[in-house]
Scaffold this motif. Structure first.
Motif, PDB file in Angstrom:
ATOM      1  N   SER A   1       0.836  -1.200   0.000  1.00  0.00           N
ATOM      2  CA  SER A   1       0.000   0.000   0.000  1.00  0.00           C
ATOM      3  C   SER A   1       0.865   1.242   0.000  1.00  0.00           C
ATOM      4  O   SER A   1       1.944   1.263   0.582  1.00  0.00           O
ATOM      5  CB  SER A   1      -0.900   0.030   1.235  1.00  0.00           C
ATOM      6  OG  SER A   1      -1.768  -1.062   1.249  1.00  0.00           O
TER       7      SER A   1
ATOM      8  N   SER B   1     -12.469   3.293  -5.487  1.00  0.00           N
ATOM      9  CA  SER B   1     -12.649   2.364  -6.599  1.00  0.00           C
ATOM     10  C   SER B   1     -13.668   1.300  -6.203  1.00  0.00           C
ATOM     11  O   SER B   1     -13.931   1.082  -5.014  1.00  0.00           O
ATOM     12  CB  SER B   1     -11.315   1.724  -6.988  1.00  0.00           C
ATOM     13  OG  SER B   1     -10.753   1.053  -5.886  1.00  0.00           O
TER      14      SER B   1
ATOM     15  N   ARG C   1      -4.716  10.076   0.093  1.00  0.00           N
ATOM     16  CA  ARG C   1      -5.067   9.132  -0.954  1.00  0.00           C
ATOM     17  C   ARG C   1      -4.283   7.850  -0.710  1.00  0.00           C
ATOM     18  O   ARG C   1      -3.129   7.898  -0.286  1.00  0.00           O
ATOM     19  CB  ARG C   1      -4.686   9.680  -2.334  1.00  0.00           C
ATOM     20  CG  ARG C   1      -5.418  10.947  -2.710  1.00  0.00           C
ATOM     21  CD  ARG C   1      -4.955  11.493  -4.057  1.00  0.00           C
ATOM     22  NE  ARG C   1      -3.585  12.000  -3.956  1.00  0.00           N
ATOM     23  CZ  ARG C   1      -2.620  11.747  -4.834  1.00  0.00           C
ATOM     24  NH1 ARG C   1      -2.839  10.990  -5.882  1.00  0.00           N
ATOM     25  NH2 ARG C   1      -1.420  12.266  -4.681  1.00  0.00           N
TER      26      ARG C   1
ATOM     27  N   SER D   1      -7.473  -4.716  -3.838  1.00  0.00           N
ATOM     28  CA  SER D   1      -6.660  -3.852  -4.707  1.00  0.00           C
ATOM     29  C   SER D   1      -7.532  -2.694  -5.157  1.00  0.00           C
ATOM     30  O   SER D   1      -8.688  -2.893  -5.518  1.00  0.00           O
ATOM     31  CB  SER D   1      -6.163  -4.622  -5.928  1.00  0.00           C
ATOM     32  OG  SER D   1      -5.239  -5.612  -5.559  1.00  0.00           O
ATOM     33  N   GLY D   2      -7.008  -1.485  -5.112  1.00  0.00           N
ATOM     34  CA  GLY D   2      -7.775  -0.326  -5.547  1.00  0.00           C
ATOM     35  C   GLY D   2      -7.265   0.934  -4.892  1.00  0.00           C
ATOM     36  O   GLY D   2      -6.156   0.958  -4.347  1.00  0.00           O
ATOM     37  N   SER D   3      -8.076   1.988  -4.928  1.00  0.00           N
ATOM     38  CA  SER D   3      -7.659   3.254  -4.330  1.00  0.00           C
ATOM     39  C   SER D   3      -8.839   3.967  -3.678  1.00  0.00           C
ATOM     40  O   SER D   3      -9.992   3.719  -4.015  1.00  0.00           O
ATOM     41  CB  SER D   3      -7.000   4.153  -5.376  1.00  0.00           C
ATOM     42  OG  SER D   3      -7.919   4.504  -6.378  1.00  0.00           O
TER      43      SER D   3
ATOM     44  N   PRO E   1      -1.156   6.608  -5.702  1.00  0.00           N
ATOM     45  CA  PRO E   1      -2.494   6.751  -6.279  1.00  0.00           C
ATOM     46  C   PRO E   1      -2.470   7.762  -7.419  1.00  0.00           C
ATOM     47  O   PRO E   1      -1.772   8.763  -7.355  1.00  0.00           O
ATOM     48  CB  PRO E   1      -3.336   7.270  -5.114  1.00  0.00           C
ATOM     49  CG  PRO E   1      -2.554   6.967  -3.886  1.00  0.00           C
ATOM     50  CD  PRO E   1      -1.111   6.946  -4.284  1.00  0.00           C
ATOM     51  N   SER E   2      -3.229   7.475  -8.441  1.00  0.00           N
ATOM     52  CA  SER E   2      -3.281   8.361  -9.597  1.00  0.00           C
ATOM     53  C   SER E   2      -3.812   9.738  -9.196  1.00  0.00           C
ATOM     54  O   SER E   2      -4.683   9.849  -8.346  1.00  0.00           O
ATOM     55  CB  SER E   2      -4.203   7.768 -10.665  1.00  0.00           C
ATOM     56  OG  SER E   2      -4.400   8.678 -11.708  1.00  0.00           O
TER      57      SER E   2
ATOM     58  N   GLU F   1     -10.994   5.474  -9.362  1.00  0.00           N
ATOM     59  CA  GLU F   1     -11.997   5.845  -8.338  1.00  0.00           C
ATOM     60  C   GLU F   1     -13.301   6.224  -9.046  1.00  0.00           C
ATOM     61  O   GLU F   1     -13.516   7.364  -9.416  1.00  0.00           O
ATOM     62  CB  GLU F   1     -11.474   7.001  -7.493  1.00  0.00           C
ATOM     63  CG  GLU F   1     -10.228   6.651  -6.718  1.00  0.00           C
ATOM     64  CD  GLU F   1      -9.467   7.858  -6.224  1.00  0.00           C
ATOM     65  OE1 GLU F   1      -8.459   7.640  -5.522  1.00  0.00           O
ATOM     66  OE2 GLU F   1      -9.832   8.996  -6.542  1.00  0.00           O
TER      67      GLU F   1
ATOM     68  N   SER G   1      -3.482   3.783  -2.345  1.00  0.00           N
ATOM     69  CA  SER G   1      -3.670   2.721  -3.325  1.00  0.00           C
ATOM     70  C   SER G   1      -3.071   1.450  -2.738  1.00  0.00           C
ATOM     71  O   SER G   1      -2.112   1.506  -1.959  1.00  0.00           O
ATOM     72  CB  SER G   1      -3.006   3.054  -4.663  1.00  0.00           C
ATOM     73  OG  SER G   1      -1.603   3.068  -4.530  1.00  0.00           O
ATOM     74  N   SER G   2      -3.663   0.323  -3.074  1.00  0.00           N
ATOM     75  CA  SER G   2      -3.144  -0.949  -2.592  1.00  0.00           C
ATOM     76  C   SER G   2      -3.186  -1.975  -3.709  1.00  0.00           C
ATOM     77  O   SER G   2      -4.014  -1.899  -4.612  1.00  0.00           O
ATOM     78  CB  SER G   2      -3.946  -1.435  -1.380  1.00  0.00           C
ATOM     79  OG  SER G   2      -5.293  -1.648  -1.732  1.00  0.00           O
ATOM     80  N   SER G   3      -2.259  -2.918  -3.642  1.00  0.00           N
ATOM     81  CA  SER G   3      -2.251  -4.035  -4.575  1.00  0.00           C
ATOM     82  C   SER G   3      -2.079  -5.314  -3.774  1.00  0.00           C
ATOM     83  O   SER G   3      -1.388  -5.332  -2.757  1.00  0.00           O
ATOM     84  CB  SER G   3      -1.148  -3.877  -5.631  1.00  0.00           C
ATOM     85  OG  SER G   3       0.110  -3.737  -5.009  1.00  0.00           O
TER      86      SER G   3
END
Length: 200
Positions: free
Chosen positions: A51, A153, A85, A76-78, A104-105, A131, A87-89
């Motif tokens: 993350s 997301s 902000r 997984s998401g943001s 995160p974008s 998102e 993000s995680s995978s």
């Protein structure tokens, strides 16, 4: 025939005793590359997670935190709650979380949601990346109601439960998570919401 049975039994014994191993670290320097270590996951943890959390004040990014760990469930998401902000995978093979999760974008995707700043939940936030939902989460701290709003997301919205959060809901239309005034501090709930996605 006996050789095939022996090989099959050996394979079953080997795979039955296999425990997932993930990289583990927490770094506020922007990368876990030098601090990560390999850890054997406890019983019940079936995924590895990476993350990245970016805190911000207005347009100024102030801190990037990287976290890697074993988790029982991972999404997984943001998510973006205005001041932070994340993000995680997620993955489920040994040491598959070697790479840091990407930041995160910050490329707007056209979606707009409300977010809370501690005084009001009528602030608008431009969602970015994947998102595609607005999120609202409510909880209590010291018997005070708390509200957190922002962008998320779909995969984050699909999480079944959030620790210290009484309810969380997502919707798909612009500004569908409704404006609402708040006077209570909301940092406790924000931290609970973010830590759920980091730790579960």
């Amino acid at each position: 025939m006996d050789l095939q049975v022996s090989v099959f039994l050996l394979f079953i014994l080997f795979t039955a005793g296999h425990t997932l191993r993930c990289y583990d670290c927490m770094s506020s320097t922007g990368s876990c590359a030098e601090e990560q270590r390999i850890t054997t996951c406890p019983s019940g943890s079936s995924q590895c997670e990476s993350s990245t959390i970016v805190t911000q004040v207005g347009a100024i990014t102030s801190k990037v935190v990287q976290i890697k760990e074993c988790v029982p469930v991972c999404q997984s998401g943001s998510i973006n709650v205005g001041f932070a902000r994340m993000s995680s995978s997620c993955c489920n093979t040994d040491q598959c979380n070697a790479e840091d999760a990407p930041e995160p974008s910050n490329v707007p995707n056209g979606k707009i949601c409300y977010y809370c700043d501690g005084k009001s939940c009528s602030n608008t936030l431009r969602c970015s990346g994947d998102e595609d939902r607005c999120i609202t989460a409510t909880g209590t701290s010291d018997d005070q109601p708390l509200v957190v709003k922002g962008c998320a997301s779909k995969s984050i919205c699909d999480a079944k439960s959030v620790r210290n959060v009484e309810s969380a809901s997502c919707c798909e239309g612009n500004l569908c998570n409704g404006a609402q005034s708040v006077t209570q501090s909301f940092l406790f709930l924000c931290c609970s919401l973010l830590s759920y996605f980091l730790l579960h």
